[in-house]
Design an enzyme around this catalytic site. Sequence first.
Site, PDB file in Angstrom:
ATOM      1  N   LYS A 111      -9.572  -2.292   2.033  1.00  0.00           N
ATOM      2  CA  LYS A 111      -9.247  -1.116   2.837  1.00  0.00           C
ATOM      3  C   LYS A 111     -10.060   0.111   2.401  1.00  0.00           C
ATOM      4  CE  LYS A 111      -6.114  -3.567   4.869  1.00  0.00           C
ATOM      5  NZ  LYS A 111      -6.218  -3.964   6.267  1.00  0.00           N
ATOM      6  N   SER A 126      -1.265  -3.507  10.665  1.00  0.00           N
ATOM      7  CA  SER A 126      -0.922  -4.476   9.628  1.00  0.00           C
ATOM      8  C   SER A 126       0.359  -5.223   9.983  1.00  0.00           C
ATOM      9  CB  SER A 126      -0.712  -3.758   8.297  1.00  0.00           C
ATOM     10  OG  SER A 126      -1.844  -3.002   7.966  1.00  0.00           O
ATOM     11  N   CYS A 162       1.003  -7.448  12.307  1.00  0.00           N
ATOM     12  CA  CYS A 162       1.303  -7.630  13.736  1.00  0.00           C
ATOM     13  C   CYS A 162       0.669  -8.905  14.280  1.00  0.00           C
ATOM     14  CB  CYS A 162       0.816  -6.440  14.551  1.00  0.00           C
ATOM     15  SG  CYS A 162       1.863  -4.996  14.418  1.00  0.00           S
ATOM     16  N   ARG A 206       0.847  -1.188   0.000  1.00  0.00           N
ATOM     17  CA  ARG A 206       0.000   0.000   0.000  1.00  0.00           C
ATOM     18  C   ARG A 206       0.886   1.243   0.000  1.00  0.00           C
ATOM     19  NH1 ARG A 206      -1.793   0.692   4.477  1.00  0.00           N
ATOM     20  NH2 ARG A 206      -1.183  -1.223   5.543  1.00  0.00           N
ATOM     21  N   TYR A 236      -1.598  -3.870  -6.646  1.00  0.00           N
ATOM     22  CA  TYR A 236      -1.314  -4.613  -5.426  1.00  0.00           C
ATOM     23  C   TYR A 236      -2.348  -4.444  -4.320  1.00  0.00           C
ATOM     24  CZ  TYR A 236       1.543  -7.328  -2.346  1.00  0.00           C
ATOM     25  OH  TYR A 236       2.003  -8.338  -1.538  1.00  0.00           O
ATOM     26  N   GLY A 237      -2.775  -5.564  -3.760  1.00  0.00           N
ATOM     27  CA  GLY A 237      -3.512  -5.645  -2.487  1.00  0.00           C
ATOM     28  C   GLY A 237      -4.423  -4.484  -2.177  1.00  0.00           C
ATOM     29  N   HIS A 243     -10.604  -2.022  11.842  1.00  0.00           N
ATOM     30  CA  HIS A 243      -9.499  -2.864  11.380  1.00  0.00           C
ATOM     31  C   HIS A 243      -9.246  -3.933  12.443  1.00  0.00           C
ATOM     32  CE1 HIS A 243      -5.042  -2.915   9.821  1.00  0.00           C
ATOM     33  NE2 HIS A 243      -5.788  -3.834   9.230  1.00  0.00           N
ATOM     34  N   ASP A 288      -9.235  -9.503   9.552  1.00  0.00           N
ATOM     35  CA  ASP A 288      -8.780  -8.146   9.215  1.00  0.00           C
ATOM     36  C   ASP A 288      -9.792  -7.033   9.471  1.00  0.00           C
ATOM     37  OD1 ASP A 288      -6.578  -6.580   8.210  1.00  0.00           O
ATOM     38  OD2 ASP A 288      -7.690  -6.277   6.363  1.00  0.00           O
ATOM     39  N   ASN A 294      -0.510 -17.524  23.679  1.00  0.00           N
ATOM     40  CA  ASN A 294      -1.371 -16.357  23.902  1.00  0.00           C
ATOM     41  C   ASN A 294      -2.750 -16.766  24.418  1.00  0.00           C
ATOM     42  OD1 ASN A 294       0.669 -14.647  23.155  1.00  0.00           O
ATOM     43  ND2 ASN A 294       0.010 -14.470  21.012  1.00  0.00           N
ATOM     44  N   ARG A 317       2.111 -12.160   0.038  1.00  0.00           N
ATOM     45  CA  ARG A 317       0.788 -12.502   0.566  1.00  0.00           C
ATOM     46  C   ARG A 317       0.252 -13.820   0.050  1.00  0.00           C
ATOM     47  NH1 ARG A 317      -1.569  -8.217   3.960  1.00  0.00           N
ATOM     48  NH2 ARG A 317      -0.026  -6.576   3.810  1.00  0.00           N
TER      49      ARG A 317
HETATM   50  C1  PEP Z   1      -2.503  -4.467   2.085  1.00  0.00           C
HETATM   51  O1  PEP Z   1      -1.523  -3.951   2.630  1.00  0.00           O
HETATM   52  O2  PEP Z   1      -2.574  -4.532   0.862  1.00  0.00           O
HETATM   53  C2  PEP Z   1      -3.588  -5.009   2.893  1.00  0.00           C
HETATM   54  C3  PEP Z   1      -4.574  -5.554   2.313  1.00  0.00           C
HETATM   55  O3  PEP Z   1      -3.692  -4.936   4.205  1.00  0.00           O
HETATM   56  P1  PEP Z   1      -2.804  -4.902   5.480  1.00  0.00           P
HETATM   57  O4  PEP Z   1      -1.775  -3.863   5.319  1.00  0.00           O
HETATM   58  O5  PEP Z   1      -3.718  -4.584   6.626  1.00  0.00           O
HETATM   59  O6  PEP Z   1      -2.241  -6.278   5.649  1.00  0.00           O
HETATM   60 MN    MN Z   2      -5.124  -5.168   7.631  1.00  0.00          MN
END
Ligand code: PEP
Ligand code: MN
Length: 628
Positions: free
Chosen positions: A249, A291, A293, A90, A240-241, A269, A316, A538, A410
């Site tokens: 998002k 993201s 984590c 992103r 991308y994503g 989120h 997510d 955890n 991913r």
């Molecule tokens: C991304 O970064 O493209 C995404 C979908 O989400 P995140 O950063 O929360 O993993």
């Molecule tokens: Mn995310």
Amino acid sequence: VAKDPSINNYEYMGKIPLLNSSTESLPPKVCSYIEECASLCCPKDIYICDGSDTEYEHLLNFLEKNGTISPLPKYENCWLARTNPADVARVEKRTFISTECKRDTIPIPCEGVIGELGNWISPRDMEKAILERFPECMKDRTMYVIPFSMGPVGSPFSKIGIEITDSAYVVCCMRIMTRIGKNVLETLGNDDFVKCLHSIGVPKSDSKIEINSSWPCDPERTIILHRPDKNEIVSYGSGYGGNSLLGKKCFALRIGSTIAKDEGWLAEHMLILAITDPKGRKRYITAAFPSACGKTNLAMLKPTLPGYKIECVGDDIAWMRFDQEGRLRAINPENGFFGVAPGTNCITNPNAMKTIFKNTIFTNVAATSDGGVFWEGMEEEISDDVEITDWRGKKWTRGSKTPAAHPNSRFCTPIQECPVIDPGWEDPAGVPIDVILFGGRRPEGIPLIYQARNWQHGVFIGASMRSEATAAAEYTDKVIMHDPFAMRPFFGYNFGHYLNHWLSMTKVKNAKVPAIFHVNWFRKNADGKYLWPGFGENSRVLDWILRRIDGEDIAVDSTVGLLPKSESFNLENLSKDVNMEELFSLPKSFWEKEVRDIREYFDMQVGDDLPAAIREELELLACNVDKL
Ligand code: PEP
Ligand code: MN
Ligand code: NA
């Protein structure tokens, strides 16, 4: 994609052939949106996605021929995509929200300070940005129309979008991540929808970035634009994503949070999980972490503590609202996992490893010579004699200085494949939430767990969240960034107004607000070693939380909130010696600095938009820290 044989002649949209549908069969509002986008982007032809298996096969075939993806014969129907190395995450600095009034989008930062709570663009400049990029940008490409539902089709929580894109990769990923196709159009009828226009773009002739035909994009001019007042998203230049799968998002969080504010609910989120305790009682928990984590790991955790069971609802995003009885109910608006691959293995996330080797599109992971995938963390899962090709397609050897998989590589996989999916995950009424967790990657000073004293204190804890930067966005060093509610890159409107919205939840009729906790799995000792084993262990933290909300006398108030009473934590058969004292210590100098940093952040970034209740909580914390 072949033309639909049921249609004798191509129908035309202006002069552009409509491959497989007729304008009559489309809702008029959808039709005019397609027309509007087609006349701007001038695609070669237009294809309306029906979501069928045959369509998916055609698209995968097309992508394979084009060199965008290659098959992974070691698994069932799995594919590997390699992006342009300039298009891997992103791009937060090129992501904008457009409103007439700037302050509706972001708080006004202190003079001379760069705002960190989102980027604003005027509607006129947004229009200009579009006109500089989109005219004729789809000239040699098919324009795909994807009707998609965020949330189970027909649930009162759900919202429908239409994504228009010139990327078949995006169509395939959207098919995994959302519910797409014919029944969505039928459910939509002639209602309004969220307009999502996406193009991978065409670089200018003087562009300095090398573009290969297997992954067209325009990294120099990438821009992601949102118009909340028009429920409109426009994204250019990246495949991308989060930049291109606009349901995720852009819609479910940025546009979603603005709709949620107007309609009185929350778009967050957050992962959603179900936990069943040894007595057989099942409760649902949501958790907001930035993201990369570990949301996916926690969402499908395999508990080490006997008698516990965890089932996954989502990893997510959570859409949440109070029902008539005042229970907070949540749905996962997604249909798949777009998870970070590196670090995922049979120890950190055994359930993900059972999920992702069927019907999955991997992006920017490494490949093995036996037709499989590899990433950092998978060393024990592949045999020593396989050869590895890195995410850029170059030969890679163990011990090499660069990573085999991109750190933000991913897997994009259907939720259905998850062995611990919760039976209630598609309940149109949502699942009832008892607990909200906030957390981040904090190597120092923050205890493993503490509880907020009340809702207002919990909202302050969310507002004060910080975390080490990860590979999910363009930031590259390991600085501790402020990331309130793990929403910093995803707020659709002014963060100060967002805080007021959260604070106002106690005023919803009958509202029984969930208990709020802060967790930190990532605290380290002076030698840089993690103090807590994490992952399956955890479950011990979740055990304490559940006993706590059941009213057990196991908490004691402290400087920061309610901490576990000594001996109240279940450490039976813990795999590793843990220094509990260090794990829960509250070093005075650390917390003095933490208070200073939070105060500066609020003053510089939020200013007059910070609610008085949050300021009050900060002063209370400052007072408590003084007394340490
Ligand atoms: C991304 O970064 O493209 C995404 C979908 O989400 P995140 O950063 O929360 O993993
Ligand atoms: Mn995310
Ligand atoms: Na980063």
